[in-house]
Design a protein around this motif. Structure first.
Motif, PDB file in Angstrom:
ATOM      1  N   GLY A  92     -26.984 -49.511 -33.359  1.00 56.15           N
ATOM      2  CA  GLY A  92     -27.915 -48.966 -34.339  1.00 56.15           C
ATOM      3  C   GLY A  92     -28.707 -47.816 -33.764  1.00 56.15           C
ATOM      4  O   GLY A  92     -28.140 -46.817 -33.320  1.00 56.15           O
ATOM      5  N   ASN A  93     -30.015 -47.969 -33.738  1.00 57.13           N
ATOM      6  CA  ASN A  93     -30.905 -46.898 -33.280  1.00 57.13           C
ATOM      7  C   ASN A  93     -31.386 -47.072 -31.845  1.00 57.13           C
ATOM      8  O   ASN A  93     -32.386 -46.471 -31.445  1.00 57.13           O
ATOM      9  N   ILE A  94     -30.693 -47.905 -31.069  1.00 55.46           N
ATOM     10  CA  ILE A  94     -31.028 -48.041 -29.659  1.00 55.46           C
ATOM     11  C   ILE A  94     -29.785 -47.761 -28.822  1.00 55.46           C
ATOM     12  O   ILE A  94     -28.653 -47.967 -29.277  1.00 55.46           O
ATOM     13  N   ALA A  95     -30.016 -47.287 -27.618  1.00 51.96           N
ATOM     14  CA  ALA A  95     -28.895 -47.004 -26.719  1.00 51.96           C
ATOM     15  C   ALA A  95     -29.314 -47.269 -25.281  1.00 51.96           C
ATOM     16  O   ALA A  95     -30.474 -47.089 -24.908  1.00 51.96           O
ATOM     17  N   HIS A  96     -28.346 -47.704 -24.511  1.00 52.73           N
ATOM     18  CA  HIS A  96     -28.510 -47.902 -23.073  1.00 52.73           C
ATOM     19  C   HIS A  96     -27.483 -47.001 -22.402  1.00 52.73           C
ATOM     20  O   HIS A  96     -26.291 -47.064 -22.713  1.00 52.73           O
ATOM     21  N   VAL A  97     -27.949 -46.144 -21.501  1.00 50.52           N
ATOM     22  CA  VAL A  97     -27.062 -45.215 -20.809  1.00 50.52           C
ATOM     23  C   VAL A  97     -27.084 -45.548 -19.326  1.00 50.52           C
ATOM     24  O   VAL A  97     -28.156 -45.588 -18.708  1.00 50.52           O
ATOM     25  N   ALA A  98     -25.917 -45.790 -18.772  1.00 55.02           N
ATOM     26  CA  ALA A  98     -25.750 -45.912 -17.323  1.00 55.02           C
ATOM     27  C   ALA A  98     -25.155 -44.585 -16.869  1.00 55.02           C
ATOM     28  O   ALA A  98     -24.087 -44.183 -17.327  1.00 55.02           O
ATOM     29  N   SER A  99     -25.853 -43.891 -16.005  1.00 56.34           N
ATOM     30  CA  SER A  99     -25.470 -42.535 -15.602  1.00 56.34           C
ATOM     31  C   SER A  99     -25.510 -42.422 -14.084  1.00 56.34           C
ATOM     32  O   SER A  99     -26.580 -42.511 -13.479  1.00 56.34           O
ATOM     33  N   SER A 100     -24.342 -42.235 -13.477  1.00 62.67           N
ATOM     34  CA  SER A 100     -24.325 -42.048 -12.024  1.00 62.67           C
ATOM     35  C   SER A 100     -24.604 -40.584 -11.703  1.00 62.67           C
ATOM     36  O   SER A 100     -24.298 -39.683 -12.483  1.00 62.67           O
ATOM     37  N   TYR A 101     -25.209 -40.372 -10.541  1.00 61.38           N
ATOM     38  CA  TYR A 101     -25.605 -39.026 -10.135  1.00 61.38           C
ATOM     39  C   TYR A 101     -25.329 -38.834  -8.654  1.00 61.38           C
ATOM     40  O   TYR A 101     -25.081 -39.780  -7.903  1.00 61.38           O
ATOM     41  N   GLU A 102     -25.397 -37.583  -8.273  1.00 59.42           N
ATOM     42  CA  GLU A 102     -25.239 -37.196  -6.882  1.00 59.42           C
ATOM     43  C   GLU A 102     -26.361 -36.223  -6.552  1.00 59.42           C
ATOM     44  O   GLU A 102     -26.618 -35.300  -7.318  1.00 59.42           O
ATOM     45  N   LEU A 103     -27.072 -36.454  -5.466  1.00 56.65           N
ATOM     46  CA  LEU A 103     -28.120 -35.530  -5.023  1.00 56.65           C
ATOM     47  C   LEU A 103     -27.504 -34.590  -4.004  1.00 56.65           C
ATOM     48  O   LEU A 103     -26.917 -35.031  -3.019  1.00 56.65           O
ATOM     49  N   LEU A 104     -27.630 -33.298  -4.253  1.00 57.78           N
ATOM     50  CA  LEU A 104     -27.052 -32.294  -3.366  1.00 57.78           C
ATOM     51  C   LEU A 104     -28.144 -31.433  -2.771  1.00 57.78           C
ATOM     52  O   LEU A 104     -29.117 -31.093  -3.446  1.00 57.78           O
ATOM     53  N   ARG A 105     -27.954 -31.060  -1.536  1.00 55.86           N
ATOM     54  CA  ARG A 105     -28.857 -30.102  -0.906  1.00 55.86           C
ATOM     55  C   ARG A 105     -28.506 -28.715  -1.418  1.00 55.86           C
ATOM     56  O   ARG A 105     -27.351 -28.310  -1.380  1.00 55.86           O
ATOM     57  N   ARG A 106     -29.485 -28.011  -1.895  1.00 56.56           N
ATOM     58  CA  ARG A 106     -29.231 -26.685  -2.437  1.00 56.56           C
ATOM     59  C   ARG A 106     -28.780 -25.721  -1.328  1.00 56.56           C
ATOM     60  O   ARG A 106     -27.959 -24.857  -1.552  1.00 56.56           O
ATOM     61  N   SER A 107     -29.310 -25.882  -0.127  1.00 53.29           N
ATOM     62  CA  SER A 107     -29.017 -24.924   0.936  1.00 53.29           C
ATOM     63  C   SER A 107     -27.533 -24.874   1.283  1.00 53.29           C
ATOM     64  O   SER A 107     -26.976 -23.803   1.455  1.00 53.29           O
TER      65      SER A 107
END
Length: 146
Positions: free
Chosen positions: A85-100
Protein backbone atom coordinates in the motif's frame (compact mmCIF):
# COMPACT_ATOMS: atom_id res chain seq x y z
CA UNK A 1 12.57 24.88 0.48
CA UNK A 2 9.78 22.79 -1.05
CA UNK A 3 10.60 19.28 -2.21
CA UNK A 4 11.38 18.69 -5.86
CA UNK A 5 8.47 16.56 -7.18
CA UNK A 6 10.98 14.37 -9.04
CA UNK A 7 12.71 13.63 -5.73
CA UNK A 8 9.59 12.60 -3.81
CA UNK A 9 7.10 11.41 -6.44
CA UNK A 10 8.36 7.82 -6.52
CA UNK A 11 10.41 5.47 -4.38
CA UNK A 12 13.08 5.48 -7.10
CA UNK A 13 13.11 9.28 -7.02
CA UNK A 14 13.55 9.37 -3.24
CA UNK A 15 16.38 6.84 -3.38
CA UNK A 16 18.13 8.68 -6.21
CA UNK A 17 17.95 11.95 -4.26
CA UNK A 18 18.98 10.19 -1.00
CA UNK A 19 22.30 9.21 -2.59
CA UNK A 20 22.78 12.31 -4.79
CA UNK A 21 22.82 14.73 -1.87
CA UNK A 22 25.83 13.05 -0.25
CA UNK A 23 27.79 12.39 -3.42
CA UNK A 24 29.45 15.74 -3.96
CA UNK A 25 33.04 16.84 -4.51
CA UNK A 26 34.73 18.69 -1.63
CA UNK A 27 34.43 22.03 -3.42
CA UNK A 28 30.80 21.57 -4.53
CA UNK A 29 27.99 23.23 -2.58
CA UNK A 30 26.20 20.95 -0.16
CA UNK A 31 22.57 20.02 -0.77
CA UNK A 32 21.40 19.91 2.85
CA UNK A 33 18.23 21.92 2.15
CA UNK A 34 17.29 19.44 -0.60
CA UNK A 35 18.21 16.56 1.71
CA UNK A 36 15.89 17.86 4.46
CA UNK A 37 12.90 17.79 2.07
CA UNK A 38 13.14 14.01 1.78
CA UNK A 39 12.40 13.29 5.44
CA UNK A 40 9.43 13.29 7.77
CA UNK A 41 9.71 16.02 10.43
CA UNK A 42 10.54 13.46 13.15
CA UNK A 43 13.30 11.69 11.16
CA UNK A 44 15.94 9.79 13.08
CA UNK A 45 19.08 8.26 11.61
CA UNK A 46 20.45 5.25 13.48
CA UNK A 47 24.02 4.04 12.98
CA UNK A 48 24.68 0.52 14.20
CA UNK A 49 28.34 -0.13 14.97
CA UNK A 50 30.50 -0.73 18.00
CA UNK A 51 27.98 1.57 19.66
CA UNK A 52 24.49 2.72 18.70
CA UNK A 53 24.32 6.34 17.56
CA UNK A 54 21.05 8.17 16.89
CA UNK A 55 20.92 11.46 14.99
CA UNK A 56 18.20 13.96 14.15
CA UNK A 57 18.71 15.78 10.84
CA UNK A 58 20.85 18.66 12.21
CA UNK A 59 23.16 16.30 14.11
CA UNK A 60 23.39 13.99 11.07
CA UNK A 61 24.48 16.98 8.94
CA UNK A 62 27.06 17.99 11.57
CA UNK A 63 28.46 14.43 11.65
CA UNK A 64 28.53 14.06 7.83
CA UNK A 65 29.96 17.45 6.91
CA UNK A 66 33.61 16.68 7.86
CA UNK A 67 33.51 13.54 5.69
CA UNK A 68 32.08 15.50 2.78
CA UNK A 69 34.76 18.20 3.12
CA UNK A 70 37.35 15.49 2.39
CA UNK A 71 35.41 14.20 -0.61
CA UNK A 72 32.72 11.60 -0.13
CA UNK A 73 31.13 9.13 -2.46
CA UNK A 74 28.56 6.56 -1.45
CA UNK A 75 27.16 4.81 -4.52
CA UNK A 76 24.28 2.41 -4.10
CA UNK A 77 25.21 -1.17 -4.98
CA UNK A 78 21.82 -2.84 -5.02
CA UNK A 79 18.31 -2.30 -3.68
CA UNK A 80 15.40 -4.49 -2.63
CA UNK A 81 12.02 -2.81 -2.14
CA UNK A 82 9.11 -4.33 -0.25
CA UNK A 83 5.96 -2.28 -0.63
CA UNK A 84 2.53 -2.70 0.86
CA UNK A 85 0.00 0.00 0.00
CA UNK A 86 1.40 3.34 1.11
CA UNK A 87 4.37 2.00 3.05
CA UNK A 88 7.69 0.69 1.81
CA UNK A 89 10.83 -0.84 3.25
CA UNK A 90 14.01 -0.41 1.22
CA UNK A 91 17.16 -2.43 1.83
CA UNK A 92 19.95 -0.61 0.00
CA UNK A 93 23.58 -1.71 0.00
CA UNK A 94 26.25 0.94 -0.44
CA UNK A 95 29.95 1.36 -0.86
CA UNK A 96 31.97 4.21 0.68
CA UNK A 97 34.73 5.39 -1.62
CA UNK A 98 37.60 7.73 -0.99
CA UNK A 99 37.31 10.62 -3.39
CA UNK A 100 41.08 11.08 -3.62
CA UNK A 101 41.82 7.70 -5.17
CA UNK A 102 38.44 5.97 -5.52
CA UNK A 103 39.47 3.09 -3.25
CA UNK A 104 36.83 1.36 -1.16
CA UNK A 105 36.68 2.53 2.43
CA UNK A 106 33.71 0.44 3.57
CA UNK A 107 30.45 -1.17 2.50
CA UNK A 108 27.20 -1.63 4.34
CA UNK A 109 23.41 -1.66 4.22
CA UNK A 110 20.85 1.10 4.74
CA UNK A 111 17.36 0.10 5.83
CA UNK A 112 14.96 2.88 4.93
CA UNK A 113 11.29 3.13 5.89
CA UNK A 114 9.07 5.26 3.65
CA UNK A 115 5.42 6.23 3.54
CA UNK A 116 3.21 7.87 0.91
CA UNK A 117 0.81 10.55 2.15
CA UNK A 118 -1.30 10.62 -1.02
CA UNK A 119 0.87 13.32 -2.59
CA UNK A 120 4.49 12.31 -2.06
CA UNK A 121 6.88 9.81 -0.46
CA UNK A 122 8.58 10.60 2.86
CA UNK A 123 11.52 8.85 4.51
CA UNK A 124 10.40 8.05 8.06
CA UNK A 125 13.63 6.43 9.29
CA UNK A 126 17.09 5.36 8.18
CA UNK A 127 19.12 2.67 9.95
CA UNK A 128 22.51 1.52 8.69
CA UNK A 129 25.37 -0.77 9.53
CA UNK A 130 28.76 -1.05 7.89
CA UNK A 131 29.89 -4.48 6.80
CA UNK A 132 32.42 -6.37 8.93
CA UNK A 133 33.70 -9.94 9.13
CA UNK A 134 30.83 -10.96 11.41
CA UNK A 135 28.18 -9.19 9.31
CA UNK A 136 28.85 -9.59 5.57
CA UNK A 137 26.42 -8.02 3.13
CA UNK A 138 23.77 -10.61 2.19
CA UNK A 139 24.28 -12.02 -1.33
CA UNK A 140 20.91 -10.66 -2.51
CA UNK A 141 22.19 -7.12 -1.80
CA UNK A 142 25.46 -7.53 -3.71
CA UNK A 143 25.80 -6.55 -7.36
CA UNK A 144 25.49 -9.44 -9.80
CA UNK A 145 28.79 -11.07 -10.69
CA UNK A 146 30.06 -10.21 -14.19
Amino acid sequence: MPANPEDVGTIDGVMRAFYEVVNVAPDEPRQWARDRTLYAPWIHFVAIGSKLTVFDHPSFVAQAEPLMREGFREPELRRIVHRYGNIAHVASSYELLRRSDGSRHARGVNYIQLYFDGQRWWIASVVWQDEDAEHPIPPELLPPSP
